[in-house]
Write a protein that holds these residues in place. Structure first.
Motif, short mmCIF file in Angstrom:
data_model
loop_
_atom_site.label_atom_id
_atom_site.label_comp_id
_atom_site.label_asym_id
_atom_site.label_seq_id
_atom_site.Cartn_x
_atom_site.Cartn_y
_atom_site.Cartn_z
N LEU A 371 0.83 -1.21 0.00
CA LEU A 371 0.00 0.00 0.00
C LEU A 371 0.86 1.26 0.00
CD1 LEU A 371 -2.88 -0.99 2.44
CD2 LEU A 371 -3.01 -0.72 -0.04
N VAL A 372 2.00 1.21 0.70
CA VAL A 372 2.92 2.36 0.67
C VAL A 372 3.34 2.65 -0.77
CG1 VAL A 372 5.26 3.13 1.27
CG2 VAL A 372 3.78 2.15 3.03
N LEU A 373 3.74 1.60 -1.49
CA LEU A 373 4.14 1.79 -2.90
C LEU A 373 2.95 2.23 -3.75
CD1 LEU A 373 6.48 -1.31 -3.48
CD2 LEU A 373 7.15 1.09 -3.30
N GLY A 374 1.77 1.62 -3.51
CA GLY A 374 0.60 1.97 -4.29
C GLY A 374 0.17 3.41 -4.09
N VAL A 375 0.16 3.87 -2.83
CA VAL A 375 -0.22 5.26 -2.56
C VAL A 375 0.81 6.22 -3.14
CG1 VAL A 375 -0.58 6.96 -0.71
CG2 VAL A 375 -1.57 4.68 -0.50
N LEU A 376 2.09 5.86 -3.05
CA LEU A 376 3.13 6.69 -3.65
C LEU A 376 2.91 6.83 -5.16
CD1 LEU A 376 6.48 5.62 -1.92
CD2 LEU A 376 5.49 7.90 -1.95
N ASN A 377 2.68 5.68 -5.84
CA ASN A 377 2.44 5.72 -7.29
C ASN A 377 1.24 6.58 -7.63
OD1 ASN A 377 4.58 4.06 -8.07
ND2 ASN A 377 3.40 2.20 -7.77
N ASN A 378 0.13 6.32 -6.92
CA ASN A 378 -1.11 7.02 -7.21
C ASN A 378 -1.00 8.51 -6.90
OD1 ASN A 378 -4.09 7.87 -6.16
ND2 ASN A 378 -4.23 6.34 -7.77
N GLY A 379 -0.43 8.83 -5.74
CA GLY A 379 -0.29 10.23 -5.35
C GLY A 379 0.62 11.00 -6.29
N MET A 380 1.74 10.39 -6.68
CA MET A 380 2.67 11.08 -7.58
C MET A 380 2.06 11.27 -8.97
SD MET A 380 6.50 9.73 -6.49
CE MET A 380 6.18 7.99 -6.63
N TRP A 389 11.24 10.55 -11.97
CA TRP A 389 11.37 10.90 -10.56
C TRP A 389 10.63 9.92 -9.65
CZ3 TRP A 389 14.90 13.67 -8.36
CH2 TRP A 389 15.56 14.65 -9.10
N GLN A 390 9.55 9.33 -10.18
CA GLN A 390 8.84 8.31 -9.39
C GLN A 390 9.76 7.14 -9.06
OE1 GLN A 390 4.96 7.04 -10.69
NE2 GLN A 390 4.39 9.07 -11.44
N GLN A 391 10.56 6.70 -10.03
CA GLN A 391 11.49 5.59 -9.78
C GLN A 391 12.52 5.98 -8.73
OE1 GLN A 391 11.02 2.61 -11.15
NE2 GLN A 391 9.27 3.42 -12.27
N VAL A 392 13.02 7.21 -8.83
CA VAL A 392 14.01 7.69 -7.85
C VAL A 392 13.42 7.68 -6.44
CG1 VAL A 392 15.36 9.70 -7.12
CG2 VAL A 392 15.26 9.09 -9.54
N ILE A 393 12.21 8.20 -6.30
CA ILE A 393 11.58 8.30 -4.98
C ILE A 393 11.30 6.92 -4.40
CG2 ILE A 393 9.48 9.05 -3.77
CD1 ILE A 393 9.46 11.47 -5.76
N LYS A 394 10.79 5.99 -5.24
CA LYS A 394 10.51 4.64 -4.74
C LYS A 394 11.80 3.92 -4.34
CE LYS A 394 7.86 3.26 -8.19
NZ LYS A 394 7.01 2.37 -8.99
N GLY A 395 12.86 4.16 -5.09
CA GLY A 395 14.16 3.57 -4.73
C GLY A 395 14.64 4.09 -3.39
N LEU A 399 15.36 1.94 0.03
CA LEU A 399 16.66 2.04 0.71
C LEU A 399 16.47 2.46 2.16
CD1 LEU A 399 19.72 1.87 0.29
CD2 LEU A 399 19.70 4.30 -0.30
N ALA A 400 15.56 3.40 2.39
CA ALA A 400 15.30 3.85 3.77
C ALA A 400 14.72 2.72 4.61
CB ALA A 400 14.34 5.04 3.75
N ALA A 401 13.83 1.90 4.01
CA ALA A 401 13.21 0.80 4.77
C ALA A 401 14.24 -0.25 5.16
CB ALA A 401 12.10 0.15 3.94
#
Length: 414
Positions: A371-380, A389-395, A399-401
């Motif tokens: 859901l974190v990835l899905g909301v990120l995709n949808n929101g962006m 930039w979406q790929q950069v942010i998801k990466g 990495l943070a996780a």
């Protein structure tokens, strides 16, 4: 010379001081509970913050009922894969083949239903069986052949992708029967009087809240019976209120549009089923055992080869289910379907709390990570951020996780 010493009575507390102390005490309990369960609650809090951020950024468009329904439909197949992948990672392995296997099952479904006019329920059963066999083949080489899962599933990724091209002859094949399309794109039927809400969805939402409250109280009582540490009752009640509020909000959003998607019920059944297996069944404990400490698990009598074999068989079946859902959603089987699905599922598992070394993670965590990835995709997408930039942010999120997991382990070790 003598001095009179008189005992002074304590000064009365200023108004509101006791209430403030009680509030501070509750805050300390919450912070202490979060500190002890940081792996469990950290990503849940992160998901809430991401939702709040994009809700503000998109002027509320993210939380429109129609968009929430689309969010569930768009991410259903990744969430199915993430649940299976979480079990694989907990067992100390990895599966790189699930994206290709998803495409392969979609191509088989198209051949069965479109080319050969096989009834769709029969074709679905055959596809799930083929997925289980494909997972079992890979599991056999990993468990009994002693070949690392990375190599076996990398080979599987190439094999299933090649077979997809062969089955489809390089072309897109469709459309699928209406019945199968409803499984992926359909909603629960309308029942009862007109209330401006979807009645069946409301009923299911309230039933889910009751089930969650019952389950949480039962788990707490069990932990107390075995003299295990439980969170303070105030924090426990706060958790129940938060869970109930989240479920109620989602229920009202879905019920004010077309109701709950059918695929959401499938996800709910899988989540409850796998959650029960991993918490209460012997096979679930064995999966944690072989991922956490394989030599100790072997000495304890755990049949590690059999467990590994079953984990990959299960992953193959879930990949088949995801392939059917994906093909039905887009109403066609494509040779390019499933690209990077394995990376999304792996990322969802690690974001949801899985450990690189195995032995740690929950099925609910996989759903939260997805859901974190899905909301990120949808929101962006809603705010117009480009795919680069979406790929950069998801990466960076991934990495943070993983970095948080490493930091958490070092902190616990110290």
């Amino acid at each position: 010379m003598s001095t009179d010493v008189t005992a002074k009575s304590p000064a009365p507390a200023p108004p509101g001081k006791s209430g403030g102390a009680a509030g501070d005490g509750l805050l300390q309990l919450v912070l202490e509970g979060l500190r002890r369960n940081m792996r469990q609650y950290g990503m849940l809090i992160a998901l809430g913050l991401i939702v709040a951020l994009f809700a503000v950024w998109t002027d509320g468009d993210l939380l429109l009922p129609r968009n929430v329904s689309n969010l569930v439909l768009q991410n259903s197949y990744i969430l199915i894969l993430a649940m299976g992948m979480m079990l694989v990672i907990i067992a100390g392995h990895i599966d790189l083949s699930v994206g290709s296997l998803t495409a392969f099952i979609g191509s088989m479904a198209a051949v069965f239903m479109v080319r050969n006019d096989l009834p769709w329920p029969v074709a679905v059963i055959l596809c799930l069986a083929v997925g289980a066999i494909a997972g079992a083949i890979q599991g056999f080489f990993i468990a009994y052949g002693g070949i690392p899962s990375f190599i076996v599933t990398l080979a599987g990724m190439l094999i299933w992708r090649g077979l997809t091209e062969i089955f489809l002859e390089g072309q897109t094949l469709g459309p699928f029967p209406k019945g199968l399309q409803k499984v992926s794109n359909g909603f629960l039927p309308e029942v009862g009087p007109n209330t401006n809400y979807h009645n069946l969805t409301l009923l299911l939402g309230f039933a889910l809240i009751a089930f969650v409250v019952f389950q949480e109280f039962r788990d707490r009582r069990r932990q107390q019976e075995f003299s295990l540490e439980v969170p303070p009752f105030n924090l426990f009640l706060l958790k129940l209120v938060a869970l109930g509020a989240a479920i109620l909000t989602l229920t009202l959003l879905l019920a004010s549009y077309k109701g709950a998607p059918i695929v959401l019920l499938i996800l709910g059944v899988l989540l409850v089923g796998f959650g029960y297996v991993m918490r209460n069944a012997i096979i679930g404990r064995h999966i944690y055992a072989i991922g956490g400490n394989l030599p100790a698990a072997k000495l304890s009598g755990v049949k590690d080869k059999k467990v590994t074999f079953l984990v990959f068989l299960n992953m193959g079946m879930l990949a088949a289910l995801a392939g059917l859902v994906f093909a039905a959603r887009f109403n066609a089987a494509s040779p390019k379907a499933g690209l990077n699905f394995e990376l999304e599922a792996i990322a969802a598992s690690f974001i949801g709390g899985a450990s690189m070394s195995g032995g740690v993670g929950t099925v609910l965590g996989a759903i939260i990570g997805g859901l974190v990835l899905g909301v990120l995709n949808n929101g962006m997408n809603l705010v117009g951020i480009g795919t680069d930039w979406q790929q950069v942010i998801k990466g960076m999120v991934l990495l943070a996780a993983v970095g948080f997991d490493v930091w958490n382990k070092r902190k616990v070790g110290s």
